[in-house]
Design a protein around this motif. Structure first.
Motif, PDB file in Angstrom:
ATOM      1  N   GLU A 297      -1.104  -5.142   2.209  1.00 16.57           N
ATOM      2  CA  GLU A 297      -2.531  -5.238   2.476  1.00 16.57           C
ATOM      3  C   GLU A 297      -2.852  -6.624   3.030  1.00 16.57           C
TER       4      GLU A 297
ATOM      5  N   GLN B 249       0.829  -1.203   0.000  1.00 15.64           N
ATOM      6  CA  GLN B 249       0.000   0.000   0.000  1.00 15.64           C
ATOM      7  C   GLN B 249       0.870   1.262   0.000  1.00 15.64           C
ATOM      8  N   LYS B 250       0.219   2.425  -0.048  1.00 14.22           N
ATOM      9  CA  LYS B 250       0.953   3.696  -0.126  1.00 14.22           C
ATOM     10  C   LYS B 250       1.795   3.944   1.114  1.00 14.22           C
ATOM     11  N   ASP B 251       1.321   3.436   2.255  1.00 14.77           N
ATOM     12  CA  ASP B 251       2.090   3.654   3.486  1.00 14.77           C
ATOM     13  C   ASP B 251       3.199   2.641   3.667  1.00 14.77           C
ATOM     14  N   GLY B 252       3.396   1.791   2.658  1.00 19.54           N
ATOM     15  CA  GLY B 252       4.490   0.828   2.706  1.00 19.54           C
ATOM     16  C   GLY B 252       4.141  -0.493   3.344  1.00 19.54           C
ATOM     17  N   ARG B 253       2.911  -0.637   3.839  1.00 22.71           N
ATOM     18  CA  ARG B 253       2.518  -1.891   4.466  1.00 22.71           C
ATOM     19  C   ARG B 253       1.825  -2.793   3.450  1.00 22.71           C
TER      20      ARG B 253
END
Length: 1194
Positions: free
Chosen positions: A295, A289-293
């Motif tokens: 999904e 995801q955009k936050d680097g985590r």
């Protein structure tokens, strides 16, 4: 052989009917006239009790609620376990075996003893079973019941006789397969994990031995703990503690690494050189995801890691999709190198398994297919092609494609009907399948000697009809017909009619098929009938349609104007097709709202349509609704191609349609059919003015005055016994008078009309309703049972309706009491309440309409829910041109026969006891090019009992069977020759006159589960077996008998169970079934090369017997598990030894086993000889080398 002779010089009170206390059997119309009476009837009955035996033959369809899967890579057999304790074993087409655990516990896991002809099943009741597959009917050899622990996982290494069993407590036990005795060797969970660990690792979810060393056992616990246990050293080699729960694990064939699937949608790859952390962690469907985590993803429930020689390994797994993609279908993912293929499935995945070339886990696996077991389907994916096509399934796994709502079974069909149906159906088969052969090819099957053409027809909730070839106890799709194509597509929310439409408006309720003329008739749940003819050519046609109003008279006081405009039946004076095309037979109430509500829910296509070869719609008949209420469901149907007539009835009355002229000939209430012959002498509740009828229908009564008087006596309640007869009907708007109650209060023993189990096509949910067996036996009537089964609110007549009391005249009351003083049944034990009399069965045939008739005439026999059998004679023009122009007329009912309970079946025998077939028209293709020099004519085939002077003198026999009773009448005298009370505590659901062993008998299936056969015409009991309790409506709706001593029913929503009640077929069943096990040489181990074997080969010295045997491991605790000896295959051996072929079957099995052992001995002997020769050669070379050496040179 038994000979029956019965003198019939006037039937006195000492006749069988009188001595058994049955009601009067003669006609109630007018003064009896002298009828020709034969001096004697000479019937030689050949059927004896020894000719009958009940047993299951084969089960078709997809296993209901599957739970487990297993495959034997050498024998090429597939096993599927189900939640109900059933096991289906499949091989090549024709090899299909069904086994059932007596406990009914769900099957948790299956394990083949590869190439040994045995199968281990682990059930939810914590019992292990060993099945012997070396017989055509597998049987349990041993069982082992765990008392203190619950089984969670099993593993059986190839060519090992020791089974590893993991439990919920985390322990691993070991079972000897040969003796089914628990070993004293136990891997306790607290020893498998480190002592410093404070938490329980959870149940065992995986067990497998290392491909590199059989002495190493990999144990996976649910919490994420993985342990490799050294079986020799009784210690753990390594322990892995992972944060995520483990669902499965799979080894690389070299034994140096393995892969695990986890609950967070990840796959971890572990290398044995470093087990402190995974070698690789992947989230196949998890994106960053955009936050680097990553999904979050769904769990990967199973993974298989399979290697290939010439390409990258296959990683196959189910699940693992991301949570944010709602509505996505279940998937199977195939990772091959960098390519990822996602296969979407129609149903949830229960289990899957990769099929590999070799049974050895330490060899390159070379997967060639994947078997995917879905909740409602079985598919096999071809891995050898890049597009991964699926194989065409040769088994009939799509019976339940749409829920089955009715069945029909036809044996001894014309031999040409199956090839022509197959040739037409083959044109519409799907394409895109893999071109390779079906990989599940185990067992052998040959066409038995006792085979004949058989066809099964299934009707479905979506309106489809499927024809199946059921010859030689197999099942193959022949032809598929979609009845919904006759109608326009219903538009949602289109007025009041749309509200009345069921979820499945096209659902098939019943079918009628004449194999000789190939005429086919379908009754749908929307009270519609579709008539089809068969053609080998496509055609452009316009479908004719008729709308029929089949409704009882209104009970309100009707004004003269309404009275004249609301006739009860159609006029027969108009017979042109135009006169009745799209016209109501009986005009609807004069209000605009009433006309709006009477429009049928389904609209027939009114344009020219192009129809493909096969069955083509010719006529559609639709019942009209009344006052906004949907029409009552059709309860009976019969079609006769020789007469060109179609008859149907419901709880309101009877209608007869001439489908050649496309006209309605007869449409009237059941009571009006009696004329002056009503045995109950029912009176009117509201006087009516006389209404004129046409000349064509005045023949229904001997005189016009009595006809008009009787027509005014019709009870017209919309309720049966004060109860609602249709689940879709609402409380009637018109006030209805309440019956006059005596001092003893109302009698509630009489049941409603019709046959509700066969009256309404049920949805799948409704058919799932279960019924306790103990309750079933206690039902006194069908309505009491159906009230619980349907869950329908039964409206009380007293609660919902008020009005003037219903008055009986003294004469009528006295006659009523006399009629039922000797025999009271659940159907007609009381007439204290109003009732509709439903038409429950119909039969066209050549018969005698009156006692005075000297010759047979075309007749329509009508059976009703009050136990009445009526005979309506007909006059049909014989010339072909006249038949298309002149009307068919009906005469007054001259025969009224009475029985206990609702009439279910009508059939005819000649006086020698031979079944009289209904006349039919020989099939002709109406779309074929016509030769102008030789115009086609109708070719009719009649089976009249008066075809010769000799048989004419004897008349014929009429067999009438009801819910409670069976009677045989002599026609035309209408004398009751034989009577048999079938059941008192239950009721008959299905009855048929069938041919068995070149004779005929009456076969009955009762609601208490009994299957019975009675001889004909003497009605002598031949067989009575308590076979199957009626536990749900599915069985009642689908059970049907056919000739040759066979029957079938829908045992589950997805499976058809076929049974036989013929001793001859039971004797030959062993030859008809497929052979599961065939001796096959076990593949040899691949030559791994010197260096591979020297540096990393298997430990060949591992001896499980020495390690797990009683001598070294000791005995297990007796309280831990209980050994239950099986029947040692006695179930299968009893079937084999039950007939003449028993000894041969046993000898064949013994010879096969002996031949296999001799083959193995021969191979070992040859190996020893080769070894000895090699040793002799090397010894000779050594001797020559050392012969000239001195002693000091060594």
């Amino acid at each position: 052989m038994r000979k029956f002779r019965k003198v019939l010089d006037g039937l006195t009170t000492s006749s069988p009917a009188s001595t058994l206390g049955s009601p009067s059997c003669g006609s109630g119309a007018g003064t009896p006239t002298a009828a020709p009476t034969p001096k004697e009837i000479d019937v030689q009955e050949t059927l004896q009790s020894e000719n009958f035996q009940l047993c299951k033959t084969v089960r078709h369809g997809f296993p209901n609620q599957p739970t487990a899967l297993a495959f034997d890579p050498v024998q090429k057999l597939l096993a599927i376990g189900s939640r109900s304790g059933g096991v289906r074993i499949l091989g090549r087409p024709g090899v299909d075996c069904y086994c059932q655990h007596d406990s009914g516990a769900a099957v948790l896991q299956l394990q083949f003893l590869i190439n040994e002809g045995a199968l281990v099943t682990a059930c939810a009741d914590d019992t292990l079973h060993l099945w012997n597959l070396r017989q055509r009917r597998p049987a349990i050899l041993h069982s082992l019941k765990f008392n203190r622990e619950r089984i969670t996982f099993c593993h059986l290494p190839f060519q090992s006789k020791w089974l590893y069993v993991g439990t919920e407590r985390g322990n691993t036990h070991i079972v000897n397969i040969e003796s089914f005795i628990l070993s004293g060797y136990v891997i306790m969970w607290n020893k498998a994990i480190e002592l410093a660990t404070k938490t329980h690792p959870g149940p065992v979810v995986h067990l497998s031995d290392s491909p590199k060393d059989e002495g190493k056992l990999l144990i996976g616990f649910e919490s994420g703990t993985i342990v490799q246990w050294d079986l020799r050293g009784k210690k753990a080699d390594f322990r892995i503690y992972y944060d995520e729960a483990i669902h499965s694990a799979s080894w690389h064939h070299e034994g140096k690494q393995f892969m695990c699937s986890h609950s967070d949608g990840s796959l971890t790859l572990w290398n044995l050189r470093n087990t402190t952390k995974p070698f690789q962690v992947t989230f196949p469907h998890g994106k960053i995801q955009k936050d680097g985590r990553k999904e979050s993803c769904k769990p990967i429930l199973k993974v298989e890691y399979k290697t290939t020689r010439n390409s990258e390994p296959f990683v196959i797994f189910s699940g693992g999709l991301s949570y944010d993609k709602a509505g996505r279908r279940p998937t199977l993912t195939i990772m091959h190198g960098k390519a990822i293929t996602v296969l979407e499935m129609d149903y949830p995945i229960v289990e899957f398994m990769a099929l590999c070339e070799t049974p050895y886990i330490n060899e390159v696996q070379e997967p060639y297919a994947v078997v995917v077991l879905l909740e409602k389907d079985l598919i096999v994916v071809d891995l050898t092609q890049n597009s991964f096509p699926i194989f065409e399934n040769p088994y009939p796994m799509d019976i339940h494609e749409s829920p089955v709502t009715c069945t029909a079974y036809f044996a001894d069909c014309p031999p040409d009907i199956i090839p022509i149906l197959y040739s037409i159906g083959a044109k519409h088969k799907k394409t895109g399948y893999s071109h390779k052969e079906w990989p599940i090819s185990g067992g052998t099957w040959t066409l038995g000697s006792h085979t004949y053409p058989e066809i099964i027809i299934t009707g479905h909730a979506d309106g489809t009809i499927k024809f199946w070839d059921a010859s030689a106890i197999t099942l193959q799709m022949l032809y598929k017909l979609k009845t919904s194509k006759v109608f326009e597509k219903p538009k949602p929310g289109e007025g009041r009619a749309a509200e009345l439409v069921e979820e499945d408006p096209f659902a098939v309720q019943m079918v009628s098929w004449c194999p000789q003329s190939r005429m086919f008739c379908v009754v749908g749940i929307s009270a519609h009938i579709i008539l089809y003819h068969f053609s080998k050519y496509e055609a452009n046609t316009q479908i004719e349609s008729l709308e029929v109003r089949l409704q009882c008279e209104s009970e309100d006081v009707i004004s003269p104007s309404e009275n004249e405009n609301d006739p009860c039946f159609s006029e027969s004076g108009s017979h042109s097709p135009q006169a009745h095309h799209q016209q109501s037979v009986s005009p609807v109430s004069g209000t605009t709202e009433g006309n709006k509500h009477s429009i049928p829910c389904l609209k027939v296509k009114d344009r020219m349509v192009r129809v493909p070869p096969g069955y083509q719609a010719e006529l559609v008949i639709q019942l009209q609704g009344i006052d906004g209420e949907p029409p009552q469901q059709i309860t009976s149907l019969d079609i006769n191609s020789a007469y060109g007539l179609l008859a149907f009835g419901n709880c309101n009355g009877l209608a007869v349609v001439d489908y050649l002229q496309k006209t309605v000939l007869l449409c009237m209430s059941t009571l009006d059919l009696y004329g002056a012959a009503d045995p109950y002498q029912r009176l009117t509740r509201s006087p009516r003015r006389h209404r004129q009828s046409t000349s064509g229908l005045t023949e229904l009564s001997d005189n016009q005055q009595s006809f008009d008087m009787e027509r005014s006596k019709s009870p017209t309640s919309d309720h049966v016994n004060g109860h609602c007869t249709s689940p879709t009907s609402q409380p009637c708007s018109a006030g209805k008078p309440r019956a006059q109650m005596g001092a003893e209060g109302p009698r509630l023993t009489r049941r409603g009309p019709g046959r509700p189990p066969f009256r309404k096509a049920q949805s799948a949910a409704c058919m799932e309703i279960s019924l306790p067996v103990s309750h079933t036996e206690g039902y006194a009537s069908r309505r009491a049972m159906l009230q619980q089964l349907h869950g329908v609110t039964m409206y009380s007549h007293d609660e919902h309706h008020t009005g003037a009391p219903y008055c009986w005249s003294e004469k009528a009351a006295e006659s009523r009491e006399n009629s039922f003083s000797r025999s009271r049944s659940s159907s007609v034990s009381s007439i204290d309440r109003d009732t509709k009399e439903a038409v429950t069965t119909l039969q066209f045939g050549e018969s005698y309409g009156r006692k005075s008739d000297a010759l047979t005439t075309p007749c329509l026999w009508v059976g009703t829910s009050l136990g009445i059998a009526l005979v309506i004679p007909m006059s049909i023009p014989t010339d072909q041109e006249e038949r298309m122009e002149e009307p068919v007329t009906f005469g007054p009912s001259g025969a009224v026969l009475m029985l206990k309970g609702s009439v279910l079946r009508l059939s005819f025998l000649d006086c020698s006891g031979t079944l009289i077939q209904s006349p039919y028209e020989v099939w002709r293709d109406i779309n074929a090019a016509e030769d102008p020099d030789r115009p086609r004519k109708r070719k009719l085939v009649h089976f009249s009992p008066s075809s010769s002077q000799e048989t004419y003198a004897d008349g014929h026999l009429a067999v009438v069977c009801s819910e409670r009773q069976a009677k045989v009448f002599l026609m035309p005298s209408q004398s009751c020759l034989f009577v048999h009370n079938i059941t008192e505590s239950s009721f008959v659901l299905r009855a048929d006159v069938v041919s068995v062993c070149n004779s005929v008998c009456l076969a009955c299936f009762c609601a208490n589960g009994h299957v019975m056969t009675l001889s004909l015409p003497s009605l002598r009991p031949l067989m009575d077996v308590n076979y199957l309790p009626l536990t749900d409506m599915r069985i009642a709706r689908t059970f049907c008998f056919t000739n040759g001593g066979q029957a079938l029913y829908l045992s589950s929503p997805t499976e058809i169970q076929r049974i036989t009640y013929s001793q001859e077929m039971c004797d030959n069943l062993q030859d008809m079934l497929g052979e599961l096990f065939i001796p096959i040489e076990t593949p040899e181990v691949q030559n791994r090369g010197f260096l591979k074997g020297f540096f990393g080969g298997n430990a060949t010295t591992f001896d499980r017997e020495e390690l797990f045997g009683e001598a070294s491991a000791g005995k297990a605790s007796r309280s831990l598990a209980q050994h239950i000896p099986g029947q040692a295959g006695m179930e299968g051996m009893k079937v084999a030894a039950g007939g003449v072929v028993g000894e041969l079957a046993r000898a064949r099995i013994a010879l096969d086993e002996r031949g296999q052992r001799l083959g193995e001995l021969e191979e070992r002997t040859a190996l020893m000889m080769t070894s000895a020769e090699s040793f002799s050669k090397h010894a000779h070379e050594l001797m020559l080398k050392c012969k000239d050496k001195k002693w000091y040179q060594f």
